[in-house]
Design a protein around this motif. Structure first.
Motif, PDB file in Angstrom:
ATOM      1  N   ALA A 111       1.321  -1.045  -0.223  1.00 42.60           N
ATOM      2  CA  ALA A 111      -0.049  -0.030   0.269  1.00 42.60           C
ATOM      3  C   ALA A 111       1.076   1.485   0.034  1.00 42.60           C
ATOM      4  CB  ALA A 111      -0.986  -0.201   1.053  1.00 42.60           C
TER       5      ALA A 111
ATOM      6  N   SER B 214      -7.467   5.838   0.011  1.00 40.68           N
ATOM      7  CA  SER B 214      -7.463   4.889  -0.556  1.00 40.68           C
ATOM      8  C   SER B 214      -7.566   4.820  -2.170  1.00 40.68           C
ATOM      9  CB  SER B 214      -9.181   4.023  -0.786  1.00 40.68           C
ATOM     10  OG  SER B 214     -10.530   4.863  -1.400  1.00 40.68           O
TER      11      SER B 214
ATOM     12  N   GLU C 265      -3.755   4.409   2.897  1.00 42.12           N
ATOM     13  CA  GLU C 265      -3.983   3.464   2.127  1.00 42.12           C
ATOM     14  C   GLU C 265      -3.927   1.877   2.982  1.00 42.12           C
ATOM     15  OE1 GLU C 265      -3.861   1.226  -1.940  1.00 42.12           O
ATOM     16  OE2 GLU C 265      -1.978   2.522  -1.088  1.00 42.12           O
TER      17      GLU C 265
ATOM     18  N   CYS D 283      -7.419   1.240   4.990  1.00 37.22           N
ATOM     19  CA  CYS D 283      -8.257   1.435   4.924  1.00 37.22           C
ATOM     20  C   CYS D 283      -9.443   0.493   4.712  1.00 37.22           C
ATOM     21  CB  CYS D 283      -8.671   2.522   2.679  1.00 37.22           C
ATOM     22  SG  CYS D 283      -8.486   3.986   2.778  1.00 37.22           S
ATOM     23  N   ARG D 284      -8.628  -1.141   4.529  1.00 41.10           N
ATOM     24  CA  ARG D 284      -9.443  -1.944   4.505  1.00 41.10           C
ATOM     25  C   ARG D 284      -9.389  -2.910   5.864  1.00 41.10           C
ATOM     26  NH1 ARG D 284     -10.528  -6.999   2.140  1.00 41.10           N
ATOM     27  NH2 ARG D 284     -10.002  -5.353   0.015  1.00 41.10           N
TER      28      ARG D 284
ATOM     29  N   MET E 149      -8.730   1.286  -9.996  1.00 36.41           N
ATOM     30  CA  MET E 149      -9.462   1.208  -8.346  1.00 36.41           C
ATOM     31  C   MET E 149     -10.443  -0.325  -8.516  1.00 36.41           C
ATOM     32  SD  MET E 149     -11.099   3.271  -5.527  1.00 36.41           S
ATOM     33  CE  MET E 149      -9.497   3.636  -4.784  1.00 36.41           C
TER      34      MET E 149
ATOM     35  N   LYS F 235     -12.978  -2.348  -3.574  1.00 30.19           N
ATOM     36  CA  LYS F 235     -11.231  -1.201  -2.512  1.00 30.19           C
ATOM     37  C   LYS F 235     -12.234  -0.174  -2.262  1.00 30.19           C
ATOM     38  CE  LYS F 235      -7.011   0.495  -3.059  1.00 30.19           C
ATOM     39  NZ  LYS F 235      -5.351   0.507  -3.504  1.00 30.19           N
TER      40      LYS F 235
ATOM     41  N   GLN G  51     -13.985  -1.351   0.123  1.00 28.71           N
ATOM     42  CA  GLN G  51     -13.256  -0.983   1.255  1.00 28.71           C
ATOM     43  C   GLN G  51     -13.581   0.155   2.432  1.00 28.71           C
ATOM     44  OE1 GLN G  51     -13.163  -4.064   4.087  1.00 28.71           O
ATOM     45  NE2 GLN G  51     -13.426  -5.585   2.862  1.00 28.71           N
ATOM     46  N   ALA G  52     -12.940   0.920   1.506  1.00 25.99           N
ATOM     47  CA  ALA G  52     -12.909   2.383   2.403  1.00 25.99           C
ATOM     48  C   ALA G  52     -13.589   2.927   2.864  1.00 25.99           C
ATOM     49  CB  ALA G  52     -11.963   3.097   1.073  1.00 25.99           C
TER      50      ALA G  52
ATOM     51  N   ARG H 109     -15.286   2.119   5.733  1.00 23.32           N
ATOM     52  CA  ARG H 109     -14.557   2.809   7.109  1.00 23.32           C
ATOM     53  C   ARG H 109     -15.491   3.520   8.005  1.00 23.32           C
ATOM     54  NH1 ARG H 109     -12.809  -1.029   8.273  1.00 23.32           N
ATOM     55  NH2 ARG H 109     -13.279  -1.605   6.242  1.00 23.32           N
TER      56      ARG H 109
END
Length: 1247
Positions: A500, A724, A792, A795-796, A816, A820, A823-824, A827
């Motif tokens: 990342a 992300s 980054e 972000c998971r 992207m 992803k 998942q971002a 948050r």
């Protein structure tokens, strides 16, 4: 897309839930009722646990009362209830006189009391939600609908976990946990923030650890999430009343395995099983353990290998995979480099080639114009300095697909028109048309090119790989410090993959050596050299020959001169000549670092002479483990869960994605709409999409945060950055926090929360306005009162509780995918309620979105989602070939360690020496299957289960791979490659020179030197130089040089060392004597003698009467020979020549005339042969250069088709002499280049 539509439909068909009218005091009233009931249950339990039955006269009762008074027997208090619920047998310790039925009543009473505690916490949450001024109707509905769908008597530990965590297990969480418990091998998707790691995982652990203690639960966490997961589980499972013991067994190749250590490891695992504990591991720990077992087996350590295998496969493991979609990604592999280590084949040709191409991108005017005409195909992060490489990155897409052929053709044309010094042979070569074609067209490679000299063919193959093979373009599409970079504390100075932004993979390497070379070069172009690195380069430069020093330094200086002039620098006159450089002059060195640290030519020199030769060493074989090995479980008991399921088509076949039925019970229908729900939330909760202006992206992003945080922008005040898209790459999190803290509204934010990567394990930190920085768990500032930076890697999986109305700035980056993005966005745990998003990206990303979605107006969240879906489809298709290849490797090597070792493809000819083109994925997989089956014995060597799995791989590929193409060159292959201490020691052993002892030289009658007509008539064994080279030097191709047969060597000169048994060295490459003294005979023959012989003969020459004779040999010091050869006349004072003929009688003029007559008898080829054998690289006389050319070219025109030029062999002689640093820009190098071209007709005679 069809699956996504089904999920959307399942979500949209769910009934809408709303609150009806209700008494606002109902929750308070219910809370009072729950507390009253809880108090009654508490009184009931205390009464019966502390009451001693039997009354007066029962001595047992009296004895127990006495023990209580003495504080030996405990008296029950409220705090003991959890302990008694956890360990029911302890009821006897508090009241041993209760009957079995009474104890059962007590246990039931404890369960009721625990359920009332959970109800109390639930009602308190409802009271708080109802009293808030904001609309919490969705949260209230969810709390009301959270009812217990499982039996507390069956799962009392879950009930204790609820009380300890002050939570209640929701129906969907129970449904997922039960499904995974009942269905090993399944992977389940559950939306982010719904308690996968913090609720469901502990539920499964508690069930498995105490219901069935015959098996061991193993939790698999990604490395970035490992520490956070360990801390959470330690607090809630280990340090709580539940008392679940946590074990870890980190492992890497450095760990030395012996019987004692293996015994300790196995005892720890068995203890974990007996105590109902759990193991926490990272994927690389497991994969390294598997590789170690195979390595021990192939090194014939069968006992240790077997014991380690029993640890891996002999224990009854249960595996739980957290974030399974990421963990089981096909890029996850770990490699042990094994076999012999050697320099990268044709290494200098490779790194010179890529540097030449990159320099043309920087300097060629035609290429610069071409790039300016296609601004949509590249991104320039910042404008370069005059001497620095532009920080450009190509952008994949339809526009670039059309632009790429133009770029490749122009690069090749520019290289041929203006090649660097090392590739100067290519200009005006007779095969230029075929060379251009090979460099630019993957499907074309003329057989005529195979007739080129080896050095030139290697240049063509290297350039072909970088251009036609797509490696240069592939590398220039990667993002520095996001996809690759230099690990600050790495053991090597090469570029490594980044997991990342600013997060190098600790043990990772790029498996493709040419990618590693290209990315390393780009990384140092982007970052520049450190002060110490430039010092190292200067020291190396000053070790080279004078010609090379001057040429290399002039390139540096000329490239930076324009900037010096613009800066009006006073150091121009002190840096304009290599002879002025003083490494001890600190001021001068600082000026040099200021101007040369980003200088392309200086960086190239440092890489080529200080880094690549040593660090690009390659191992001949590899041991590999992949995500297929992670998914394998001896008991077929692997489960997992994640918030996304984009990779479900290319999961290892030991597991499968579970898709809940859309027409099942309501809970499962809700799970089937997970993706649809997340899409709906993002569409509704995205306020706007913002395109960042050109410039320094990290600064522009932080300025945007500051802009929206001004008092006049309260409507859009931001509370977090979810990076992300890695737009903050290159800026440390703490620097970003300090940049924005003073510009945040004081009324909203008390500090900035960020993850600190600088510590060994990393931890969340809060920067306060005072400047104090504390760990999150030690800071008085809560998460809700801080601005949060999710870099980054965070972000998971990261769980930070933000304000209910938080607005976050979510960044998007190139390529992207949907998982992803989701998942971002996840948050924001309350995104479906009061929280919201702003999506931000750079111009390159927004250009890609526009080209795909073609929106008429501004870009909105719908366009972003369409773009990520397109990327997801492409990423899955791109992964099919790697996934299938790893699958075939797994099934063909399962339980067969000897087959697990694969040969590395390193030679340029293997990689690029034939035509290659894009294949369909199906065709590529078919080739991969044939390869793996052929090397392991075919289908007959596979078990039924493995053969069935191989068939399933083919079926999967045939289903999805027909419409997509791929390349088999593996340019994007990344790996965790362990080359640690063990192999480094092994390398030292393999490269260790056998111990040798000096040979005592043989005496002979040295006086016969004066009567011998030639070396052959001496009473000793002598050998001519061509025979010495042919028999005692390697490689054998050195004999292609036409050495003079008038040069002889004494046996003492040749025999320098022997081994411990007394046997002479067969090959003397590493034991060559220096050429110090030569004896020249009157007939022009020359004899090389040892130091011992020279000392003895010297005395005889001084004492021997010359008597005016011209026919005796002459004793020459080698330096005198070279000086005479270079000046082509005798020196005025030949003091190093004996005999000094009639030195008392003859005049100096007569001596010189006599020597001149003697010297004229020497053959120029004889002198040149001696000089080349001595390692000379500079030949100032034209006659010497012509003689050297004749020695390196084939003998006659009739032999041209069979005899090969020896143009590449002198380098081996120079290397033996330890003088390779003198070769660049030398006369010898130029002659070698000329001879190589002359042989093939590459140069005309005029040239």
């Amino acid at each position: 897309m069809g699956e996504l539509k089904e999920s959307w439909d399942a979500h949209t068909k769910l009934p809408l839930k709303g609150l009806g009218t209700y008494d606002t005091h109902i929750f308070c009233n219910l809370l009072d009722d729950a507390i009253n009931l809880q108090n009654k249950a508490e009184a009931y339990l205390l009464e019966h646990l502390n009451n001693i039955p039997g009354g007066n006269g029962n001595w047992h009762a009296a004895a127990h009362e006495i023990l209580r008074v003495a504080n030996i027997a405990p008296t029950t208090v409220k705090s003991d209830f959890l302990k008694l619920a956890r360990f029911p047998d302890m009821i006897n310790d508090f009241n041993p006189l209760l009957t079995r039925i009474s104890k059962k009543h007590i246990q039931n009473g404890l369960l009721i009391w625990l359920q009332l505690c959970v109800m109390e916490d639930k009602l308190k949450r409802l009271v708080k939600l109802e009293s808030d001024t904001i609309d919490n109707s969705k949260e209230i509905i969810r709390e009301i609908q959270t009812n217990r769908t499982w039996d507390p008597a069956t799962h009392p530990l879950w009930l204790i976990f609820e009380v300890g965590g002050m939570l209640q297990i929701r129906p969907e969480q129970y449904a997922v946990a039960k499904h995974l418990i009942d269905n090993p091998g399944h992977i389940v998707q559950l939306n982010m923030g719904l308690g996968k790691t913090r609720v469901i995982l502990p539920m499964i652990v508690l069930h498995w650890s105490f219901i069935d203690q015959n098996m061991i639960t193993r939790l698999n966490f990604l490395s970035p999430l490992f520490t956070e997961a360990y801390e959470y589980l330690h607090y809630h499972l280990c340090a709580s009343i539940l008392g679940v013991k946590l074990y870890t067994m980190p492992f890497c190749r450095d760990v030395e395995i012996d019987e004692e250590r293996l015994g300790i490891m196995k005892n720890m695992v068995d203890q974990c099983r007996v105590e109902g504990g759990i193991f926490l591991v990272a994927p690389e720990h497991r994969l390294s353990l598997e590789n170690k077992q195979k390595e021990l087996h192939i090194s014939s350590q069968y006992l240790l290998s077997g014991e380690l295998d029993s640890l891996i496969s002999g224990f009854p493991w249960r595996d739980i995979l957290d974030e399974s979609d990421e963990m089981l990604h096909h890029r996850y592999q770990l490699i042990y480099a094994v076999g012999s280590v050697s320099s990268l084949p044709e290494g200098p040709h490779r790194w010179r080639g890529v540097q030449a191409l990159l320099f043309l991108l920087f300097s060629d005017p035609t290429l610069q114009q071409l790039l300016k005409k296609h601004p949509d195909c590249l991104v320039t992060v910042y404008e370069p300095m005059d001497d620095a490489f532009p920080s450009l990155r190509f952008v994949a897409g339809d526009a670039f697909d059309n632009f790429e052929p133009l770029l490749i053709d122009q690069l090749a044309a520019a290289l041929i028109e203006n090649p660097p010094h090392e590739l100067s042979w290519i200009k005006k070569h007779t095969l230029q048309e075929y060379i251009f074609e090979a460099m630019t067209k993957a499907e074309k490679f003329s057989h005529l090119l195979t007739k080129l000299p080896k050095e030139h063919l290697n240049d063509v193959l290297a350039l072909r790989g970088f251009l036609a093979g797509g490696i240069l373009v592939h590398c220039l599409m990667k993002r520095y410090r996001v996809d690759f970079g230099i690990a600050p504390n790495g053991k090597k100075c090469l570029a490594v993959p980044f997991r990342a932004a600013d997060m190098p993979s600790e043990r990772a390497e790029f498996a493709h050596s040419d990618c590693a070379l290209c990315l390393t070069t780009i990384a140092y172009y982007s970052n520049g050299l450190s002060y110490s690195q430039l010092q190292t380069a200067l020291k190396k430069l000053l070790d080279l020959g004078k010609n090379a020093q001057r040429k290399f330094y002039d390139e540096w200086y000329q490239l930076s001169l324009k900037r010096m002039i613009r800066d009006k620098s006073k150091c121009i006159s002190t840096l304009d000549n290599i002879n002025k450089i003083d490494l001890k002059n600190e001021l001068q060195q600082k000026n040099m670092w200021n101007y040369f640290r980003r200088n392309i030519k200086a960086i190239n020199f440092w890489l080529n002479y200080c880094i690549f030769p040593g660090e690009m060493e390659q191992y001949s074989k590899r041991l590999t483990t992949t995500s297929w090995h992670l998914a394998h479980n001896p008991s077929s008991n692997t489960i997992g869960f994640s918030g996304t399921n984009d990779n479900h088509r290319i999961l290892p076949l030991q597991v499968q994605q579970y898709f809940p039925p859309t027409d099942g019970v309501s809970i499962m229908r809700e799970l089937s709409g997970t993706n649809g729900k997340m899409l709906d939330i993002i569409l509704k909760k995205t306020i706007k999409c913002i395109e960042l202006p050109e410039g320094q992206i990290p600064s522009e992003l932080l300025n945007l945060v500051i802009e929206y945080s001004k008092p006049c922008s309260d409507e859009f005040a931001l509370h977090a950055i979810i990076d992300s898209g890695a737009l903050l790459a290159g800026m440390k999190n703490v620097v970003a926090a300090k940049h924005i803290i003073d510009n945040l509204p004081r009324s909203i934010f008390k500090g900035v929360l960020f993850f600190d990567n600088e510590t060994y394990t990393g931890q969340w930190m809060i920067l306060e306005r005072s400047g104090r920085c504390l760990p999150k768990n030690q800071s008085p500032i809560s998460e809700r009162d801080a601005f949060v930076i999710f870099d980054e890697p965070r972000c998971r999986g990261s769980d930070i509780k933000l304000r209910f109305d938080a607005r976050a700035l979510l960044t998007i980056g190139p390529g992207m995918c949907k998982d992803k993005l989701m998942q971002a966005a996840g948050r924001l745990r309350q995104l479906d309620r009061g929280q919201s998003l702003l999506i931000v990206g750079g111009k390159d990303v927004f250009a890609k979105i526009r080209s795909y979605c073609a929106p008429q107006n501004e870009i909105v969240s719908r366009d972003v989602l369409q773009w990520t879906m397109k990327n997801t489809v492409q990423a899955t298709a791109n992964g099919l070939s790697n996934w299938s290849s790893q699958g075939f490797f797994f099934v063909t090597t399962f339980r067969k360690p000897n087959y697990a070792v694969e040969d590395e493809k390193l030679e340029l000819g293997q990689l690029y020496g034939e035509k290659f083109s894009q294949n369909t994925v199906v065709k590529a997989v078919e080739l991969s299957r044939k390869y793996h089956f052929a090397r392991t014995g075919g289908k007959a060597n596979l078990s039924h289960a493995c053969l069935e799995m191989a068939n399933k791989i083919e079926i999967q590929v045939n289903r999805y791979g027909h419409d997509f193409t791929t390349s088999l060159r593996g340019v994007d292959e990344e790996c965790e490659r362990e080359l640690e201490l063990e192999l480094e020691e092994e390398e030292e052993i393999e490269e260790e020179v056998p111990r040798m002892i000096p040979i005592k030289e043989t005496y002979w009658d040295f006086s016969t030197i004066f009567t011998a007509d030639s070396p052959a008539t001496l009473p000793i064994t002598v050998q001519i130089l061509p025979r010495v080279v042919q028999r005692q030097l390697t490689p054998s191709s050195l004999a292609n040089i036409k050495w003079s047969d008038r040069v002889y060597c004494t046996q003492n000169f040749l025999d320098s060392v022997a081994n411990l048994e007394g046997a002479k060295a067969v090959y003397i490459n590493k034991f060559l004597r220096l050429v110090d003294v030569v004896i020249i005979f009157p007939n022009g023959m020359l004899l090389l003698i040892s130091e011992y012989e020279a000392d003895s003969i010297l005395q005889l020459f001084w004492n021997h009467p010359c008597e005016g004779r011209d026919s005796i040999p002459h004793f020459f010091h080698y330096n005198f020979v070279t000086r005479m050869a270079d000046t082509e006349h005798l020196l005025q004072k030949p003091l190093l020549v004996l005999p000094a003929v009639q030195r008392n009688l003859s005049s100096p003029t007569y001596q010189l005339q006599q020597l001149k007559t003697f010297w004229s008898m020497l053959n120029i080829k004889t002198v040149t042969s001696v000089r080349l054998f001595a390692g000379e690289t500079m030949y100032f006389a034209n006659s010497q250069k012509e003689a050297l050319e004749a020695m390196l070219l084939p003998g006659s025109q009739s032999q041209t088709n069979t005899a090969k030029s020896a143009s590449g062999e002198p380098e081996k002689i120079i290397e033996m002499r330890g003088l390779l640093h003198l070769l660049p820009y030398s006369d010898l190098e130029q002659i070698c280049i000329y001879c190589a071209c002359k042989e093939f007709g590459g140069y005309s005679d005029e040239e």
